[in-house]
Design a protein around this motif. Structure first.
Motif, PDB file in Angstrom:
ATOM      1  N   ALA A 102       0.866  -1.181   0.000  1.00 58.48           N
ATOM      2  CA  ALA A 102       0.000   0.000   0.000  1.00 58.48           C
ATOM      3  C   ALA A 102       0.902   1.229   0.000  1.00 58.48           C
ATOM      4  N   ILE A 103       0.537   2.256  -0.764  1.00 56.91           N
ATOM      5  CA  ILE A 103       1.355   3.469  -0.874  1.00 56.91           C
ATOM      6  C   ILE A 103       0.469   4.684  -0.616  1.00 56.91           C
ATOM      7  N   ALA A 104       0.955   5.602   0.231  1.00 63.80           N
ATOM      8  CA  ALA A 104       0.225   6.844   0.515  1.00 63.80           C
ATOM      9  C   ALA A 104       1.221   7.990   0.592  1.00 63.80           C
ATOM     10  N   SER A 117       6.572  16.768   4.072  1.00 63.98           N
ATOM     11  CA  SER A 117       5.804  15.746   3.372  1.00 63.98           C
ATOM     12  C   SER A 117       6.496  14.403   3.499  1.00 63.98           C
ATOM     13  N   PHE A 118       5.700  13.325   3.420  1.00 67.36           N
ATOM     14  CA  PHE A 118       6.312  12.007   3.452  1.00 67.36           C
ATOM     15  C   PHE A 118       5.488  10.992   2.678  1.00 67.36           C
ATOM     16  N   LEU A 119       6.187   9.984   2.195  1.00 66.00           N
ATOM     17  CA  LEU A 119       5.611   8.874   1.463  1.00 66.00           C
ATOM     18  C   LEU A 119       5.592   7.685   2.416  1.00 66.00           C
ATOM     19  N   THR A 120       4.472   6.976   2.487  1.00 66.87           N
ATOM     20  CA  THR A 120       4.380   5.784   3.335  1.00 66.87           C
ATOM     21  C   THR A 120       4.129   4.572   2.449  1.00 66.87           C
ATOM     22  N   LYS A 133       8.582   4.983   5.797  1.00 65.76           N
ATOM     23  CA  LYS A 133       8.193   6.379   5.608  1.00 65.76           C
ATOM     24  C   LYS A 133       9.422   7.125   5.097  1.00 65.76           C
ATOM     25  N   VAL A 134       9.270   7.803   3.959  1.00 62.45           N
ATOM     26  CA  VAL A 134      10.358   8.589   3.388  1.00 62.45           C
ATOM     27  C   VAL A 134       9.953  10.052   3.496  1.00 62.45           C
ATOM     28  N   TYR A 135      10.744  10.823   4.244  1.00 59.62           N
ATOM     29  CA  TYR A 135      10.437  12.226   4.534  1.00 59.62           C
ATOM     30  C   TYR A 135      11.189  13.174   3.602  1.00 59.62           C
TER      31      TYR A 135
END
Length: 158
Positions: A102-104, A117-120, A133-135
């Motif tokens: 899953a990507i958010a 912002s971050f990608l999960t 989590k990439v910030y």
């Protein structure tokens, strides 16, 4: 004096022995995954140093990654801390997971100076639950990891 010197030497040897016995609590699969994730960062126009934190949560392992700050030393911007612009190869991140995860994407836009912002990405890696989590910026409490000199050279911070 000689007796206390022996006690100190004994304590130092104990501490040295304990530090050699200590093991990293992070599982090997997680360390290997973090190394593969780090390869997905591509700093734009400058050098970047990937940092990460990980912890066991109720859900499983959570890994938080980011590029560290650079401190400017000398010149007009002496003392400033600058974030690194980067591109992220999301396909490379996804490839570390066992199945399509899953990507958010979360964006904080309330205040420009506090935007982070971050990608999960949530799934399993090596059959273990993992949330990555990439910030866009490192944690506020982190210190710079690189130094930029007036001549433009960049070196690891001591």
């Amino acid at each position: 004096m000689a007796h206390s010197h022996l006690v100190i030497q004994h304590l130092l040897k104990q501490i040295e022995g304990q530090s050699q016995v200590r093991k990293d609590k992070r599982p090997k699969w997680l360390i290997a995954a973090a190394d593969r994730f780090a390869d997905a960062f591509d700093p734009l126009g400058e050098v970047g140093r990937v940092g990460y934190e990980c912890e066991w949560t109720d859900w499983g392992w959570e890994l938080r990654m980011y590029l560290g700050m650079t401190e400017v030393v000398g010149g007009k911007y002496d003392g400033d801390w600058q974030g690194a612009s980067f591109e992220l190869d999301v396909a490379r991140l996804v490839a570390v997971f066992d199945e399509p995860p899953a990507i958010a994407w979360s964006v904080s836009a309330s205040k420009p100076e506090s935007s982070r912002s971050f990608l999960t990405i949530t799934g399993t890696s090596d059959n273990e639950p993992l949330r990555l989590k990439v910030y866009s910026l490192p944690p506020r409490e982190s210190s710079p990891v690189l130094t930029r000199r007036p001549d433009g050279s960049i070196e690891p911070k001591e």
